[in-house]
Each structure stands twice: as structure tokens, then as C-alpha cells.
Design an enzyme around this catalytic site. Sequence first.
Site, PDB file in Angstrom:
ATOM      1  NE  ARG A 196      -1.787  -2.185   2.758  1.00  0.00           N
ATOM      2  CZ  ARG A 196      -1.921  -3.473   2.455  1.00  0.00           C
ATOM      3  NH1 ARG A 196      -2.986  -3.883   1.824  1.00  0.00           N
ATOM      4  NH2 ARG A 196      -1.017  -4.369   2.813  1.00  0.00           N
ATOM      5  CB  THR A 197       3.492   2.541   2.222  1.00  0.00           C
ATOM      6  OG1 THR A 197       2.751   2.150   3.367  1.00  0.00           O
ATOM      7  CG2 THR A 197       4.125   3.883   2.483  1.00  0.00           C
ATOM      8  CE  LYS A 202      27.058  -2.285  -7.844  1.00  0.00           C
ATOM      9  NZ  LYS A 202      27.198  -1.192  -8.818  1.00  0.00           N
ATOM     10  NE  ARG A 244       7.418   0.910   4.577  1.00  0.00           N
ATOM     11  CZ  ARG A 244       6.208   0.345   4.569  1.00  0.00           C
ATOM     12  NH1 ARG A 244       6.072  -0.904   4.144  1.00  0.00           N
ATOM     13  NH2 ARG A 244       5.153   1.013   4.971  1.00  0.00           N
TER      14      ARG A 244
END
Length: 307
Positions: free
Chosen positions: A54-55, A83, A104
Amino acid sequence: MVTGRHLIEPKDFSIEELEGLFALAGRMEEQPREWRDAAKGKLLASLFFEPSTRTRLSFEAAMLRLGGSVIGFAEPGSSSAVKGESLADTIRTVSAYVDVIAMRNPKEGAALLASRFSTVPVVNGGDGGHHHPTQTLTDLLTIRSLKGRTEGLTVGFCGDLKFGRTVHSLVQGLARYPRNRFVFVSPPELRIPDFVTKEIIDKGGIEYLETEDFEKALPELDILYMTRVQKERFFNEEDYLRLKDSFILDGAKLRRAKADLAVLHPLPRVNEIAVEVDSDPRAAYFAQVRYGMFARMALFASILGVA
Ligand code: NCD
């Protein structure tokens, strides 16, 4: 004015600024087509170092519905993070390309750190078990739309109140409106953390109760905010398995609740709300998803100064 600003925690915006966003979100919901070119030529970077449905998709849908464009990754495995690149360097780089960043990250404080290295506004889409301010915009807009107010409410939070960042942020959001009371229902291991009770609730002089008795708490609630036990933040599987089904809302329990209760959940749901509850008129969690997109449209348009 929130133009050009970061959003890391709900308190970054004043109540007046939040109300301005909700009013704008309401206008966008009524006349979505009016806004389809508002952010034309603007670019969002959507950087998701943790899973999301959703976000991430609502951030991206919001930007696209404003006529803007989106770049980014949904999978840190496809970025230079694997990396060994630091978050600071990733953000310095990405902010050279775009007008706004939504991110996020599993680490608490990651969005705040990013905001210190970014040359463009950073929107926190969740930093570990800490905060999730755009979910709070979503939740407050949902409550305001369904109840007609965000004050004078008895709000129950149930489930994983320790790791549930949506809970921490919504408490911070609701604590700023007058006469809200909180009832925290959780197993002792998943109690609401001190940074919320001491920094937010006690400072605001807010009335609250902690309990394990879900059935007893239910009849007095105006809002019930259910949450999932946050499996990915547990150190051992045994604890998760023991705690995951601590509180389940089903039709029988719901019979004890007020007729005008609104049941919210940030989703994803696992077992904590029985599917039979979905058809109850008090179930508001899928309506909540929709409000989330308009809340994020209003946020981007305001941050970008195109509203
Ligand atoms: C929440 C999250 O990621 O914190 N989901 C969401 O953003 N709607 C809640 C959760 O994952 O349980």
C-alpha cells in the site's frame, strides 16, 4: 506552508498544516481530474528498502495521478545498497535527480538521516519500528471523514504496540487534538514503548489505560485500531509464534462494541481480524486504503508547491 519541507514524524507539521492537507485531500477526492496535471514535470524517487504494498503503490499512484513521474526501487537488492553504499551517499545521489523522495527503511532514524543529506524534501514511509507519518495522514483523514472529528474520541490500539510504527505515529497525531483518550490492548511483551508514553502521552497530559482485556475494553471505544504482530522485528521465531494470535477481532467480539465504532487497520492483516468482520459496516480498513492515496496526493502537491 509545507512547501519544500520534510515529513519524518507527524509532529513536523502543525495542526493547521495538517488540517490544510485534509481539506485539500477532500477537494482532490471530489474532483480528481482537476489535479491530473498539477505536478507535471515533477519527479518522485520511491526508495523502498523494506517490503510494501500500500505505502509504495499509493505514493506512486498519488504522484502519477498528479501528472508527475516516478523512479525508484522496491527491492534494495537491485540498488547499490548491496555493494555497501551508505544511505547518505544513496540519498545525495538520488536527490540530484528528483524533486521529492519517499522512502522506507528497516532502521529507526533512517529517514531523519536521509533528510540531512538530501537537497530535496524527504517523506518517511516507515523507519523500522519508529514512525510512519503518511499512514497517520491516512488514518486521521479516515477518522475525520467517518466521525466528522478527530477530537474527543476514545481510541483503542490493539496488537503489537511495541514495534507497530503506525501506532506510534497515530498516537502522536491524535495526542495533539483535545480530549482524545487512549486504550492500549497488548500482551505485556508488546506494550506501547516508553518513548510514546513518556514523550508524547505524559507530556500532553493525556488519559490512557493499558490492558490485556480486549473484550472489556471494546464497548467504550469510538475507534479500534487493530495491528499485525510485526514478525520481521522479532529476534526469535518462538516469541513470534507465541504472541501472533494474542488478540483476534471476530463477529462475536464485535457484538460488544458501539454501533458507530470504526475499525481501522493499516494493513496488511494476517489473522487479527476475522474475514467475517469485513462485511460489518463498522469495518473501515478498506475505505482507509483509499483515503491514503488522496492524503498522499495532497501531501505531494503541497510539498512541491503546486496545490
Ligand atoms: C504498516 C507498516 O508498514 O508499518 N503497513 C502500512 O504501511 N500500511 C503496518 C504493518 O506492516 O503491519
